[in-house]
Design a protein around this motif. Structure first.
Motif, PDB file in Angstrom:
ATOM      1  N   LYS A   1     -78.602 -55.815 -55.192  1.00  0.00           N
ATOM      2  CA  LYS A   1     -77.738 -56.170 -53.937  1.00  0.00           C
ATOM      3  C   LYS A   1     -76.074 -56.077 -53.993  1.00  0.00           C
ATOM      4  CE  LYS A   1     -81.137 -59.886 -53.356  1.00  0.00           C
ATOM      5  NZ  LYS A   1     -81.409 -61.374 -53.526  1.00  0.00           N
ATOM      6  N   GLY A   2     -75.654 -55.321 -55.153  1.00  0.00           N
ATOM      7  CA  GLY A   2     -74.294 -55.419 -55.363  1.00  0.00           C
ATOM      8  C   GLY A   2     -73.433 -56.548 -55.629  1.00  0.00           C
ATOM      9  N   ASN A   3     -74.200 -57.732 -56.114  1.00  0.00           N
ATOM     10  CA  ASN A   3     -73.538 -58.974 -56.268  1.00  0.00           C
ATOM     11  C   ASN A   3     -73.191 -59.040 -57.504  1.00  0.00           C
ATOM     12  OD1 ASN A   3     -74.082 -59.825 -53.557  1.00  0.00           O
ATOM     13  ND2 ASN A   3     -75.913 -60.806 -54.350  1.00  0.00           N
ATOM     14  N   ALA A   4     -72.086 -58.593 -58.228  1.00  0.00           N
ATOM     15  CA  ALA A   4     -71.722 -58.520 -59.390  1.00  0.00           C
ATOM     16  C   ALA A   4     -71.628 -59.862 -60.055  1.00  0.00           C
ATOM     17  CB  ALA A   4     -70.233 -57.841 -59.712  1.00  0.00           C
ATOM     18  N   PRO A   5     -72.356 -60.155 -61.309  1.00  0.00           N
ATOM     19  CA  PRO A   5     -72.383 -61.460 -61.796  1.00  0.00           C
ATOM     20  C   PRO A   5     -70.888 -61.939 -62.301  1.00  0.00           C
ATOM     21  CG  PRO A   5     -73.218 -59.752 -63.444  1.00  0.00           C
ATOM     22  CD  PRO A   5     -72.839 -59.114 -62.224  1.00  0.00           C
TER      23      PRO A   5
ATOM     24  N   LYS B   1     -75.549 -50.398 -64.688  1.00  0.00           N
ATOM     25  CA  LYS B   1     -74.827 -51.615 -64.705  1.00  0.00           C
ATOM     26  C   LYS B   1     -75.248 -52.370 -66.205  1.00  0.00           C
ATOM     27  CE  LYS B   1     -73.283 -51.759 -60.574  1.00  0.00           C
ATOM     28  NZ  LYS B   1     -71.911 -50.964 -60.282  1.00  0.00           N
TER      29      LYS B   1
ATOM     30  N   ALA C   1     -79.677 -61.854 -62.981  1.00  0.00           N
ATOM     31  CA  ALA C   1     -78.052 -61.570 -62.630  1.00  0.00           C
ATOM     32  C   ALA C   1     -78.061 -60.067 -62.598  1.00  0.00           C
ATOM     33  CB  ALA C   1     -77.103 -62.245 -63.673  1.00  0.00           C
TER      34      ALA C   1
ATOM     35  N   GLU D   1     -79.855 -58.683 -59.124  1.00  0.00           N
ATOM     36  CA  GLU D   1     -79.046 -58.958 -57.998  1.00  0.00           C
ATOM     37  C   GLU D   1     -77.720 -57.792 -57.878  1.00  0.00           C
ATOM     38  OE1 GLU D   1     -78.487 -63.030 -57.180  1.00  0.00           O
ATOM     39  OE2 GLU D   1     -80.169 -63.353 -57.022  1.00  0.00           O
ATOM     40  N   TRP D   2     -77.236 -57.523 -59.096  1.00  0.00           N
ATOM     41  CA  TRP D   2     -76.114 -56.907 -59.188  1.00  0.00           C
ATOM     42  C   TRP D   2     -76.554 -55.290 -58.950  1.00  0.00           C
ATOM     43  CZ3 TRP D   2     -73.313 -55.840 -64.532  1.00  0.00           C
ATOM     44  CH2 TRP D   2     -71.675 -55.442 -64.227  1.00  0.00           C
TER      45      TRP D   2
END
Ligand code: CA
Length: 524
Positions: free
Chosen positions: A470-474, A401, A463, A466-467
């Motif tokens: 956890k796969g939480n894209a900013p 990422k 950010a 977490e991306w």
């Protein structure tokens, strides 16, 4: 004095920009999650484990650095990879299982300073001097030492990482679960270089204000310097203040609020600014209230694309007029030298590049040097330093990422070059890949790496983590401006490019303008 100011911006950029990051950061994995007893070593025990060991050819020395008012206790591991690549690995008191590599600045040559927040959060922190010792404003190291030039350009990061990974495994019994890289300016170039040439080295990369197009931006520095050196071209601080005020009057309100920050840069066009209105009658310099033709030529050189013969990547996009030209870390520091060109950062960088990399003659006059005359010299510089490849699918396909960030009023490196690079990445990898694995943020009113009229602080590491984990894209992030005590002075949403934060609060309300809830990320 000027050197110190540049060193501050170039080498402490990471540390400065992270002033508030430590606030509210507690989501990191607990050491217990790692499982191994060895992984729970505190700084003292980690130092004892490594003291005197030779890893990857480097004999390590260790020292426990006690906690200070600003930083936690850590174990400082120092080593040298022959012949002269010095590195430090900073082991925290409670490891979170992950590794953070912080990039350098300028022409490097000094150890990157401590970046406190990642260490506080339990990251192992890795830094180096990139393979030579010296002044960050000088390329002299490259004249007679091709290996040092290669280490500086691209090799120091993977070389140090190899030893750092072995050191982590030796200390804790396991490798890092995730490894991240973050850097600004030259460190941003190192970030994109790692993405392009070592696509499996890091799980996530943050490239801030990346100096990725070395041939292009150094060439643009050379072109602007020549315009300033032309008869009547010198820019005093008063001329810069005149220019900045003129731009603010034309563009500050285009984002909905007159606050000293031009957030809607796309609408602040040459037509809107109408720089010709500042022309001195007759074109000769008649004082501080107008610009001579030679000074208007400087503005033209500054704001238009610089394109050089040779590879398509030998280019740098023009700079925006932002109304922040008169910032203490703005046009005077980087471009004009406030009338004393040889004190300007861009002059110094292109001058040392001509002397020690292109002409290879310490007596060369950079203001007489034709940038793209010696093509083999340009291609050689590009092979060493340019991180301009746009097909980053190997990195993306490996799960990597990438977050790219650039200050909207950066007067060292053009934000428009970074925007162009990311647009070309999207063309090369496809829009879907780009959306799934890359982000671009432009921070309005922010100088080179840090500081400026706009809010400059954003926790990009959080950010990114977490991306990756956890796969939480900013999406939209938060940018804050803080004082020396960490008090938040104002905040803005940090919008994904091409969006900008449009003020949607009560009209002309200074207090409301400081609150992010009164802005909406909007397309220009
Ligand atoms: Ca504004």
């Amino acid at each position: 004095m000027f050197f110190q100011r540049f060193q501050l911006q170039l080498k402490q950029a990471m540390a400065l920009s992270a002033a508030l990051v430590s606030l509210g950061m507690s989501a990191c994995r607990n050491v217990g999650d790692i499982g191994s007893t060895q992984a729970r070593l505190n700084a003292q025990a980690a130092c004892a484990t490594l003291s005197g060991k030779t890893i990857g050819g480097a004999t390590l020395t260790t020292a426990v650095v006690p906690a200070s008012a600003t930083a936690p206790t850590y174990c400082k591991v120092s080593g040298t990879l022959a012949p002269s690549l010095n590195f430090e690995i900073r082991l925290p008191d409670k490891w979170n299982g992950k590794l953070y590599y912080a990039g350098g600045g300028g022409y490097d040559g000094v150890m990157t300073e401590l970046v406190v927040p990642p260490l506080t959060q339990g990251y192992v922190e890795v830094v180096s001097d990139s393979g030579h010792q010296g002044d960050g404003m000088s390329a002299a190291f490259a004249l007679n030492d091709p290996f040092a030039a290669q280490l500086f350009g691209s090799l120091s990061v993977p070389t140090v990482m190899s030893t750092a990974l072995k050191t982590v495994s030796t200390t804790y019994g396991v490798p890092p679960s995730k490894s991240y890289f973050e850097g600004c300016s030259k460190g941003g170039q190192e970030a994109l270089m790692a993405v392009q040439r070592n696509p499996s080295l890091f799980d996530g990369v943050i490239a801030r204000s990346p100096g990725y197009n070395w041939v292009g931006f150094m060439g643009a520095f050379n072109r602007t310097a020549k315009a300033l050196a032309a008869r009547g071209g010198a820019f005093t601080a008063a001329k810069t203040a005149l220019l900045a005020k003129h731009v603010r009057e034309a563009c500050d309100g285009l984002d909905g609020i007159v606050d000293g920050v031009v957030a809607n840069l796309a609408m602040c066009t040459a037509k809107v600014v109408n720089i010709a209105a500042l022309r001195c009658a007759g074109g000769a310099d008649t004082g501080d209230m107008c610009l001579s033709d030679a000074q208007l030529a400087v503005v033209k050189a500054w704001t238009t694309d610089a394109v050089f013969a040779g590879n398509d990547t030998f280019r740098s996009k023009g700079y925006n007029l932002t109304g922040n030209e008169d910032d203490p870390m703005g046009f005077g520091l980087w471009v004009s030298g406030d009338g004393d060109l040889k004190k300007a950062g861009q002059y110094m960088f292109q001058d040392t590049s001509v002397k020690y990399v292109l002409a290879r003659d310490p007596n060369a006059d950079s203001l007489k040097y034709v940038w793209d005359k010696n093509q083999s010299a340009l291609y050689s510089m590009a092979a060493l330093n340019d991180a301009t490849q746009t097909d980053i699918r190997p990195f993306i396909n490996n799960g990597g990422k990438l977050i790219v960030w650039h200050g909207g009023s950066d007067m060292a490196l053009s934000v428009n070059s970074t925007i162009e690079y990311m647009q070309n990445v999207a063309k090369s990898v496809g829009a879907e890949n780009a959306a799934a694995s890359t982000r671009l943020y432009v921070a309005p009113g922010v100088n080179h790496c840090t500081g400026g009229a706009g809010p400059d602080q954003t926790d990009l590491l959080k950010a990114l983590d977490e991306w990756v984990t956890k796969g939480n894209a900013p999406a939209t992030l938060r940018a804050e401006k803080v004082d020396a005590n960490g008090v938040v002075l104002r905040s803005l949403p940090l919008c994904q490019y091409p969006q900008y934060p449009k003020y949607t609060g009560p009209a002309n309300d200074t207090a409301a303008a400081k609150l992010p809830a009164n802005y909406t990320c909007t397309s220009p």
